[in-house]
Design a protein around this motif. Sequence first.
Motif, short mmCIF file in Angstrom:
data_model
loop_
_atom_site.label_atom_id
_atom_site.label_comp_id
_atom_site.label_asym_id
_atom_site.label_seq_id
_atom_site.Cartn_x
_atom_site.Cartn_y
_atom_site.Cartn_z
N ARG A 153 1.88 -7.63 8.24
CA ARG A 153 1.94 -8.20 6.90
C ARG A 153 3.27 -7.84 6.25
NH1 ARG A 153 1.57 -7.63 1.60
NH2 ARG A 153 0.21 -9.00 0.38
N SER A 154 3.98 -8.83 5.77
CA SER A 154 5.29 -8.68 5.12
C SER A 154 6.36 -8.11 6.04
CB SER A 154 5.18 -7.78 3.87
OG SER A 154 4.26 -8.33 2.95
N ALA A 155 6.10 -8.07 7.33
CA ALA A 155 7.11 -7.56 8.27
C ALA A 155 8.37 -8.40 8.18
CB ALA A 155 6.57 -7.59 9.71
N TYR A 171 7.19 -2.69 7.71
CA TYR A 171 8.56 -2.51 7.23
C TYR A 171 9.15 -3.87 6.90
CZ TYR A 171 13.61 -1.82 7.45
OH TYR A 171 14.95 -1.84 7.18
N ASN A 172 9.73 -4.02 5.68
CA ASN A 172 10.12 -5.35 5.19
C ASN A 172 11.58 -5.72 5.44
OD1 ASN A 172 11.65 -4.08 3.16
ND2 ASN A 172 9.99 -4.21 1.66
N GLY A 173 12.34 -4.81 6.05
CA GLY A 173 13.74 -5.12 6.33
C GLY A 173 14.72 -4.41 5.41
N ASN A 174 14.24 -3.90 4.29
CA ASN A 174 15.08 -3.13 3.36
C ASN A 174 14.18 -2.17 2.61
OD1 ASN A 174 17.19 -2.19 1.78
ND2 ASN A 174 17.10 -3.91 0.34
N GLN A 175 13.92 -1.03 3.23
CA GLN A 175 12.90 -0.13 2.72
C GLN A 175 13.19 1.30 3.16
OE1 GLN A 175 9.07 -1.69 3.77
NE2 GLN A 175 7.92 -0.06 2.77
N GLY A 176 12.96 2.26 2.28
CA GLY A 176 13.11 3.66 2.65
C GLY A 176 14.51 4.07 3.05
N GLY A 177 15.52 3.37 2.54
CA GLY A 177 16.90 3.70 2.87
C GLY A 177 17.44 3.00 4.10
N LEU A 178 16.62 2.24 4.77
CA LEU A 178 17.06 1.48 5.95
C LEU A 178 17.17 0.00 5.60
CD1 LEU A 178 17.70 1.37 9.01
CD2 LEU A 178 15.26 1.01 9.40
N ASP A 179 18.39 -0.53 5.63
CA ASP A 179 18.64 -1.93 5.27
C ASP A 179 19.18 -2.68 6.48
OD1 ASP A 179 19.37 -4.35 4.20
OD2 ASP A 179 20.68 -3.53 2.64
N ILE A 180 18.37 -3.57 7.05
CA ILE A 180 18.81 -4.35 8.21
C ILE A 180 18.76 -5.84 7.90
CG2 ILE A 180 18.01 -2.55 9.80
CD1 ILE A 180 15.72 -4.51 10.58
N ARG A 186 18.22 -5.16 16.29
CA ARG A 186 17.54 -3.93 15.89
C ARG A 186 16.07 -3.98 16.30
NH1 ARG A 186 19.45 0.38 12.52
NH2 ARG A 186 21.35 -0.22 11.45
N ILE A 187 15.50 -2.81 16.56
CA ILE A 187 14.06 -2.68 16.79
C ILE A 187 13.54 -1.62 15.83
CG2 ILE A 187 12.22 -2.09 18.42
CD1 ILE A 187 14.12 -2.92 20.68
N VAL A 188 12.51 -1.95 15.05
CA VAL A 188 11.94 -1.01 14.09
C VAL A 188 10.42 -0.98 14.28
CG1 VAL A 188 11.61 -0.41 11.67
CG2 VAL A 188 13.77 -1.44 12.41
N LEU A 189 9.91 0.23 14.55
CA LEU A 189 8.46 0.45 14.62
C LEU A 189 8.05 1.19 13.37
CD1 LEU A 189 5.79 0.38 16.21
CD2 LEU A 189 6.46 2.56 17.24
N SER A 190 7.14 0.61 12.58
CA SER A 190 6.77 1.20 11.30
C SER A 190 5.26 1.30 11.19
CB SER A 190 7.33 0.36 10.15
OG SER A 190 6.77 -0.94 10.16
N ASP A 191 4.81 2.05 10.14
CA ASP A 191 3.38 2.18 9.92
C ASP A 191 2.88 1.14 8.93
OD1 ASP A 191 4.09 3.07 7.39
OD2 ASP A 191 3.78 5.19 7.84
N GLY A 192 1.62 1.29 8.50
CA GLY A 192 1.00 0.30 7.62
C GLY A 192 1.52 0.33 6.20
#
Length: 297
Positions: A153-155, A171-180, A186-192
């Motif tokens: 959801r909102s990935a 992870y929405n693409g610009n969150q928690g200091g990580l902006d991609i 890039r590959i990003v594995l995130s939690d709920g």
Amino acid sequence: HNSGASITTGDSNTFLGHQSGDATTTADNNTGVGKDALSANTTASGNTAVGSTALVSNTTGANSVAVGTGALYNNTTASSNTAVGYQALLENETGAGNVAVGDLSLDASTNGSNNVAVGSQAGSTGTSLSNCVFVGRQAGLNCTGNSNTFLGRSAGENVTSGTKNTIVGQYNGNQGGLDIRTDSNRIVLSDGDGNYRLISTNAGHIIINETNQNLGQGGGWGQIAVEANATNIHAAKFGGQGTGTTTAVLGITCPRSAGTSFAFLEAFSGMTSESATGDKEFELKGDGNAYADGSWN
């Protein structure tokens, strides 16, 4: 009224609803149910349109399925599309091989091909997307780049022109200091909650639980970087399998012949950033010698 009114030699067609299929002449195996469903179709075969104005503009595009009001509304000549949901693939005109399931999924796409979007508003903004996979409500919502895969959801909903990225989780693409948002590969594995737990940079570096998105980018920190998420735990810990372990718990190998030009292991203090010099506390050289604070130990 006027459903299938123009059929001449077309066979095995079913039209039900005001002006559904009323321009069809020689096409076969079409089904149109609903007001104006497939109303502009002339010679294309193998289409199924269920819902008011579903595939309403289609003329020669074949083998498509549109279920829902306005699904594939502007499709004209494109074939092999599947749209399920209110205005799914609404603006598609010539893009082929798309699958959109969910209201407004891929609704702005005009000529993009070979996309899969499952979820309300998944991939809703991109006009020329190709080879993307979006699964989850608003996954890839604002994406305009090609060959992205976003699951959750909102990935990746804030990713814009970035291409060939993979996101799993919220992870929405610009969150928690990580902006991609504009990055690629890039590959990003995130939690709920969208907190990223593992990142693969476009240089192939692996980063785990690190708040600095540049960690490992330049190679100063290594190919794999791990940061503890608390001050009283190990960043990484290795353990043998039970009391019967007979081999090394941690093995370090290098194809280069023994020598002092490389080291198997280095330990630094004061490394607050990738570019910091730090204080080398321990070094295990490639010739087997170990040094503590520069002196042999």
